[in-house]
Design an enzyme around this catalytic site. Structure first.
Site, PDB file in Angstrom:
ATOM      1  N   SER A 173     -40.644 -17.204 -63.237  1.00  0.00           N
ATOM      2  CA  SER A 173     -39.634 -17.726 -62.308  1.00  0.00           C
ATOM      3  C   SER A 173     -38.554 -16.670 -62.153  1.00  0.00           C
ATOM      4  O   SER A 173     -38.211 -16.005 -63.135  1.00  0.00           O
ATOM      5  CB  SER A 173     -38.991 -19.003 -62.871  1.00  0.00           C
ATOM      6  OG  SER A 173     -37.906 -19.408 -62.049  1.00  0.00           O
TER       7      SER A 173
ATOM      8  N   ASN B 279     -49.979 -26.367 -61.751  1.00  0.00           N
ATOM      9  CA  ASN B 279     -51.202 -25.554 -61.879  1.00  0.00           C
ATOM     10  C   ASN B 279     -51.420 -25.117 -63.323  1.00  0.00           C
ATOM     11  O   ASN B 279     -52.540 -25.158 -63.841  1.00  0.00           O
ATOM     12  CB  ASN B 279     -51.110 -24.314 -60.978  1.00  0.00           C
ATOM     13  CG  ASN B 279     -51.204 -24.686 -59.503  1.00  0.00           C
ATOM     14  OD1 ASN B 279     -51.772 -25.713 -59.154  1.00  0.00           O
ATOM     15  ND2 ASN B 279     -50.626 -23.860 -58.648  1.00  0.00           N
TER      16      ASN B 279
ATOM     17  N   TYR C 215     -32.861 -23.416 -58.688  1.00  0.00           N
ATOM     18  CA  TYR C 215     -33.286 -23.024 -60.038  1.00  0.00           C
ATOM     19  C   TYR C 215     -33.145 -24.208 -60.994  1.00  0.00           C
ATOM     20  O   TYR C 215     -34.095 -24.593 -61.676  1.00  0.00           O
ATOM     21  CB  TYR C 215     -32.427 -21.852 -60.501  1.00  0.00           C
ATOM     22  CG  TYR C 215     -32.821 -21.264 -61.834  1.00  0.00           C
ATOM     23  CD1 TYR C 215     -34.014 -20.584 -61.986  1.00  0.00           C
ATOM     24  CD2 TYR C 215     -31.981 -21.374 -62.933  1.00  0.00           C
ATOM     25  CE1 TYR C 215     -34.367 -20.021 -63.213  1.00  0.00           C
ATOM     26  CE2 TYR C 215     -32.330 -20.804 -64.159  1.00  0.00           C
ATOM     27  CZ  TYR C 215     -33.516 -20.137 -64.294  1.00  0.00           C
ATOM     28  OH  TYR C 215     -33.854 -19.575 -65.498  1.00  0.00           O
TER      29      TYR C 215
ATOM     30  N   TYR D 281     -47.328 -34.893 -68.286  1.00  0.00           N
ATOM     31  CA  TYR D 281     -48.673 -34.485 -68.710  1.00  0.00           C
ATOM     32  C   TYR D 281     -48.885 -34.764 -70.203  1.00  0.00           C
ATOM     33  O   TYR D 281     -49.986 -35.093 -70.633  1.00  0.00           O
ATOM     34  CB  TYR D 281     -48.922 -32.995 -68.408  1.00  0.00           C
ATOM     35  CG  TYR D 281     -49.576 -32.759 -67.067  1.00  0.00           C
ATOM     36  CD1 TYR D 281     -48.877 -32.989 -65.886  1.00  0.00           C
ATOM     37  CD2 TYR D 281     -50.901 -32.323 -66.967  1.00  0.00           C
ATOM     38  CE1 TYR D 281     -49.470 -32.781 -64.643  1.00  0.00           C
ATOM     39  CE2 TYR D 281     -51.504 -32.113 -65.728  1.00  0.00           C
ATOM     40  CZ  TYR D 281     -50.782 -32.337 -64.577  1.00  0.00           C
ATOM     41  OH  TYR D 281     -51.377 -32.138 -63.359  1.00  0.00           O
TER      42      TYR D 281
ATOM     43  N   ARG E 204     -27.505  -9.867 -62.785  1.00  0.00           N
ATOM     44  CA  ARG E 204     -26.908 -10.557 -63.923  1.00  0.00           C
ATOM     45  C   ARG E 204     -25.829  -9.693 -64.555  1.00  0.00           C
ATOM     46  O   ARG E 204     -25.789  -8.475 -64.388  1.00  0.00           O
ATOM     47  CB  ARG E 204     -27.981 -10.958 -64.932  1.00  0.00           C
ATOM     48  CG  ARG E 204     -28.651 -12.239 -64.459  1.00  0.00           C
ATOM     49  CD  ARG E 204     -29.686 -12.733 -65.391  1.00  0.00           C
ATOM     50  NE  ARG E 204     -30.897 -11.951 -65.286  1.00  0.00           N
ATOM     51  CZ  ARG E 204     -32.051 -12.302 -65.856  1.00  0.00           C
ATOM     52  NH1 ARG E 204     -32.135 -13.404 -66.546  1.00  0.00           N
ATOM     53  NH2 ARG E 204     -33.116 -11.546 -65.726  1.00  0.00           N
TER      54      ARG E 204
HETATM   55  N1  UDP Z   1     -20.476 -12.181 -63.441  1.00  0.00           N
HETATM   56  C1  UDP Z   1     -19.385 -11.340 -63.211  1.00  0.00           C
HETATM   57  N2  UDP Z   1     -19.610 -10.160 -62.563  1.00  0.00           N
HETATM   58  C2  UDP Z   1     -20.858  -9.764 -62.139  1.00  0.00           C
HETATM   59  C3  UDP Z   1     -21.963 -10.615 -62.388  1.00  0.00           C
HETATM   60  C4  UDP Z   1     -21.734 -11.822 -63.039  1.00  0.00           C
HETATM   61  O1  UDP Z   1     -18.246 -11.653 -63.589  1.00  0.00           O
HETATM   62  O2  UDP Z   1     -20.969  -8.679 -61.559  1.00  0.00           O
HETATM   63  C5  UDP Z   1     -20.244 -13.459 -64.156  1.00  0.00           C
HETATM   64  C6  UDP Z   1     -20.808 -14.682 -63.437  1.00  0.00           C
HETATM   65  O3  UDP Z   1     -19.871 -15.161 -62.500  1.00  0.00           O
HETATM   66  C7  UDP Z   1     -21.019 -15.635 -64.589  1.00  0.00           C
HETATM   67  C8  UDP Z   1     -21.359 -14.732 -65.759  1.00  0.00           C
HETATM   68  O4  UDP Z   1     -20.908 -13.421 -65.385  1.00  0.00           O
HETATM   69  O5  UDP Z   1     -19.846 -16.350 -64.880  1.00  0.00           O
HETATM   70  C9  UDP Z   1     -22.837 -14.683 -66.097  1.00  0.00           C
HETATM   71  O6  UDP Z   1     -23.533 -14.408 -64.918  1.00  0.00           O
HETATM   72  P1  UDP Z   1     -25.096 -14.145 -64.853  1.00  0.00           P
HETATM   73  O7  UDP Z   1     -25.440 -13.948 -63.418  1.00  0.00           O
HETATM   74  O8  UDP Z   1     -25.473 -13.065 -65.796  1.00  0.00           O
HETATM   75  O9  UDP Z   1     -25.814 -15.471 -65.414  1.00  0.00           O
HETATM   76  P2  UDP Z   1     -25.492 -17.039 -65.370  1.00  0.00           P
HETATM   77  O10 UDP Z   1     -25.125 -17.367 -66.770  1.00  0.00           O
HETATM   78  O11 UDP Z   1     -24.353 -17.315 -64.433  1.00  0.00           O
HETATM   79  O12 UDP Z   1     -26.759 -17.648 -64.935  1.00  0.00           O
END
Ligand code: UDP
Length: 310
Positions: free
Chosen positions: A76, A100, A146, A160, A187
């Site tokens: 995913s 699946n 998601y 299942y 991320r």
């Molecule tokens: N974040 C940030 N700057 C970035 C990317 C992410 O401040 O350039 C913050 C985002 O807003 C969140 C946290 O970092 O609060 C973690 O974000 P990520 O996308 O890694 O994963 P999430 O835990 O939100 O799924």
């Protein structure tokens, strides 16, 4: 020797898991559509006679020509940036995809581990999050593709299990990081590492007072394998309870990279969870598992990898 299917095996966690499974002498079949996974992540395994790569999307019918005894599903998109670009594919991976895989598990009398997520707790009203918490998810928000697909997948796993007695494991993975994350995956850790190493502005969203708890990938993989080997069928949190703010993370990144970057503040995305921290008592009790790698040590290893590989 077990034959193990790792769907999503070309992704970040899937490729680390594959390495450990091969090291332990198993045969690993990797199924990945390479939408967010990469060939680079699996190039080291291609010459291994116990490894096979099948380019396939789990949301399409799956037919293997050999029996498998275990299935780890890591297929995913997992970065908010990725899954908001392909929300329909994300929902299909968690719905048709898991159906699946469950049919395959049932046919093979195998065991399946589904990688669920801390996002099933949404923007949690309970802190830290225990497995018994039902969550606070916006069903039509930007993250819903998601969050709801992962919640649906958990429901399908349980159905299942209840109806067909399929042998299931469900892991709720909290923020995980380490080598092999895509530099542009969006991320926070790969983004900050790249920015800090390039002396570019570090983009903290909002004030940076939102929290996350970051687990190093080796600890995560050890947790997944311990859960697969256990006989526990309800969801288990796997994450590192060391909670930090995003601003603290940005400051530590500048320090560890010896960077000239300044910290800038960009708008906070919608539905960004305010706090997140796993309660891992269940993992400790059921699996004897807890993280061993301190987040700062993990960051150092990750920074070194990015220096050499990106
Ligand atoms: N974040 C940030 N700057 C970035 C990317 C992410 O401040 O350039 C913050 C985002 O807003 C969140 C946290 O970092 O609060 C973690 O974000 P990520 O996308 O890694 O994963 P999430 O835990 O939100 O799924």
């Amino acid at each position: 020797m077990k034959t193990i299917l790792v769907s999503g095996g070309a992704g970040f966690i899937g490729s680390h898991l594959t390495e450990k499974l091969l090291d332990e002498g198993n045969r690993v079949i990797c199924m990945d559509n390479l939408v967010t996974g990469t060939e680079k992540n699996i190039q080291d395994f291609m010459d291994n006679k116990n490894y096979e790569f099948i380019k396939h999307d789990i949301s399409q019918p799956i037919d293997l020509n050999e029996k498998v005894s275990e299935i780890y599903n890591l297929a995913s998109p997992a970065s908010p940036i990725d899954y908001q670009v392909i929300p329909i594919e994300t929902l299909l991976a968690g719905s048709y995809g898991i159906k699946n895989l469950l049919d395959l598990t049932w046919k093979n009398k195998a065991r399946i581990l589904q990688s669920s997520t801390s996002e099933v707790y949404g923007d949690p009203l309970e802190h830290p999050q225990k497995e018994s918490y039902w969550g606070n998810v916006n069903p039509i928000g930007l993250r819903s593709c998601y969050d709801e697909s992962k919640r649906f997948a958990e429901a399908m796993m349980m159905a299942y299990h209840r109806v067909h007695d399929v042998d299931i494991r469900i892991v709720r993975i909290f923020n995980t990081f380490g080598p092999k994350m895509r530099p542009n995956d969006g991320r926070v850790i790969p983004t900050f590492v790249k920015q800090a190493l390039g002396d570019k502005p570090i983009t903290v969203f909002g004030e940076g007072d939102q929290t996350r708890s970051f687990c190093y990938v080796d600890d995560n993989v050890r947790g997944l394998m311990a859960l697969m080997a256990s006989n526990y069928t309800n969801p288990v949190n796997i994450g590192n309870p060391a909670e930090i703010t995003i601003l603290e993370l940005a400051e530590k990144m500048v320090e560890l990279c010896g960077s000239k970057s300044e910290i800038v503040h960009n708008p906070l995305p919608k539905d960004d969870p305010t706090r997140r921290k796993p309660d891992i008592s269940l993992a400790k009790q059921q699996l004897g598992w807890e993280p061993k790698v301190d987040w700062v040590d993990g960051l150092k290893k990750t920074i070194d990898w990015f220096k050499e590989n990106t």
